[in-house]
Structures are given as structure tokens and as C-alpha cells.
Design an enzyme around this catalytic site. Structure first.
Site, PDB file in Angstrom:
ATOM      1  CB  ALA A  74      -0.925  -0.007   1.213  1.00 42.31           C
ATOM      2  CG  ASN A  75      -0.144   4.688  -1.671  1.00 42.84           C
ATOM      3  OD1 ASN A  75      -0.843   5.550  -1.150  1.00 42.84           O
ATOM      4  ND2 ASN A  75      -0.524   4.008  -2.753  1.00 42.84           N
ATOM      5  NE  ARG A  76       5.005   7.001   4.716  1.00 46.17           N
ATOM      6  CZ  ARG A  76       5.059   6.316   5.859  1.00 46.17           C
ATOM      7  NH1 ARG A  76       3.999   6.272   6.655  1.00 46.17           N
ATOM      8  NH2 ARG A  76       6.162   5.675   6.195  1.00 46.17           N
TER       9      ARG A  76
END
Ligand code: CTP
Ligand code: CA
Length: 227
Positions: free
Chosen positions: A33-35
Site C-alpha cells: 500500500a502507500n500513505r
């Protein structure tokens, strides 16, 4: 339009907004995933609905509250997001605020990957489809206005200009996410609007304010037949 007209700026228009990160499965319990928080994309969907538009918000997994007055479609992966986006065309304008994972694991494991005493597993990655580019280059259902985002930590405007041309979209909202300015996940955003006409540097503002301003610009473009 005057301020008092805000609630009808997009009356009768259909808008699609993507928001949040995507989750790319590694196995049933793990993902890449990412932020991305989804705050900016959700604020745009809310502002468009407040302006009278019929809004479809296609969102990856986020913790922010569901915006009022929008049709919310929840997805996990980039491939799911692309399918959901294509399912909801045609629209008058589309805004791609999602931070789509660039890569996914080539073959996610059907079972939890176990430590087998022979070291760490190697994850083979493959590139995800580019949703923005696919819609901007759609042969029959391209929206009149296609707006992309570009989260950059350096060379913000030059990178965004190149991205606009490469992706075939009308506008890019270039997002300075270097630690000094637009810390990802925060409530403030510092953006530059890159269009075919040039670049506008917008002052740092709340994500809600940036959303309202962008929605007013979208209404203007749709009303004027411009871009
Ligand atoms: N985007 C998309 N599908 C992808 C990747 C990106 O729809 N698979 C969209 C994003 O929603 C955003 C725009 O493309 O509107 C730019 O995303 P960005 O990550 O900045 O660009 P990339 O082309 O992925 O380039 P890079 O991450 O290498 O800078
Ligand atoms: Ca990317």
C-alpha cells in the site's frame, strides 16, 4: 459564478472521483500500500456534491468519513479500481486523486506465505494498469474534462507538465509532498494547477478549500465548453 450560486454550479453534471490508496495483495493477510489518506479526493467528491453534481466516488481503503451525497464504491486493488471506473462512465468530468499502486505482486499466494527456514521469499512485481491514462485515451467514453494529480517530492511543476502530456489529461493538480510543505496525510495542501494554458501556483490551503476551488474551476470549464 457568484458565491451564492455555489450549490448549483454543477447541477445536472456527472462527476467521477478516485481517491485513497490501493491495496495490492501479497497473500490473504498481507498487502502493498502507500500513505495516501484519501482526504483530498474525498474533499473533492464532497465539494462536487455540494455544488449539485451527481458524484461517483471510487475509493481504495481509507479511514476518512464517507462524504455526504455521493455514491461511494469501495475497491481494494488497482485492477478493481479500473473496472469500477469503466463501469461508471460516461461522466462529464473525472478527477483522479487516488494514489494507485504502480506495481502489484505478479501472483498473489492463495494461502498465507509461511517461513520455511530457507530465507525470505522474493516477490515478483508487475506494473498495474494506468487508470487515468486509460480514461483519457478512451476512444468513445472520454469525459470532456479529465483531471489528474501528481504527487511529487522534487521538480514538481516540470514533472507535472510532462505527466499531463504523457497521460493525455487536460489538467494536472501537482501536489508538493516534500516534507517541507504538503506532508502526506495532513489537512493542508500546496498545489499547482497545470493546464494547457500554463501553470497557476495556488496558495497553501486546507484540502476542503483546494477542493472547492478546483470544483469551481471544473464548473467553469464545463460551462464554457473550455478544455
Ligand atoms: N494513476 C492512475 N493509475 C495508475 C497510476 C497513476 O490512474 N496506475 C493516476 C493517479 O491517480 C494520478 C496520476 O495518475 O492522477 C499521476 O499519478 P502518479 O503516481 O503521480 O504518476 P505515475 O504515472 O504513476 O508516475 P510516478 O509515480 O512514477 O511519478
Ligand atoms: Ca505512481
Amino acid at each position: 459564478a457568484r458565491f451564492s450560486d455555489e450549490g448549483v454550479l454543477l447541477k445536472g453534471r456527472r462527476l467521477l472521483v478516485t481517491s485513497g490508496p490501493t491495496h495490492e495483495p501479497i497473500d490473504p493477510v498481507r498487502y502493498i500500500a502507500n500513505r495516501s489518506s484519501g482526504k483530498q479526493g474525498h474533499a473533492i467528491a464532497a465539494a462536487a456534491a455540494a455544488a449539485g453534481a451527481e458524484v461517483v466516488l471510487i475509493s481504495g481503503p481509507v479511514d476518512v468519513p464517507d462524504p455526504r451525497g455521493v455514491t461511494l464504491v469501495r475497491v481494494e486493488s488497482a485492477q478493481d479500481m479500473l473496472a469500477a471506473v469503466e463501469e461508471h462512465l460516461p461522466v462529464d468530468a473525472a478527477v483522479f486523486a487516488a494514489a494507485v499502486a504502480d506495481w502489484r505482486v505478479a501472483t498473489a499466494s492463495g494461502q498465507k506465505i509461511k517461513k520455511d527456514g530457507e530465507g525470505a521469499p522474493a516477490l515478483a512485481l508487475v506494473e498495474n494498469p494506468d487508470i487515468l491514462s486509460a480514461v483519457a485515451h478512451h476512444r468513445t467514453l472520454r469525459p470532456r474534462l479529465v483531471v489528474g494529480f501528481a504527487a511529487e517530492t522534487e521538480n514538481v511543476v516540470p514533472n507535472a507538465k510532462a505527466k499531463r502530456l504523457r497521460k493525455g489529461c487536460d489538467w494536472i493538480v501537482a501536489n508538493d509532498v516534500s516534507p517541507a510543505t504538503g506532508i502526506m496525510g495532513g489537512d493542508v495542501n500546496t498545489v499547482h494547477l497545470v493546464t494547457g494554458e500554463g501553470v497557476e501556483d495556488w496558495p497553501s490551503a486546507s484540502k476542503a478549500e483546494v477542493a472547492r476551488k478546483l470544483v469551481a474551476r471544473i464548473a467553469g470549464a464545463l460551462a464554457g465548453g473550455g478544455e
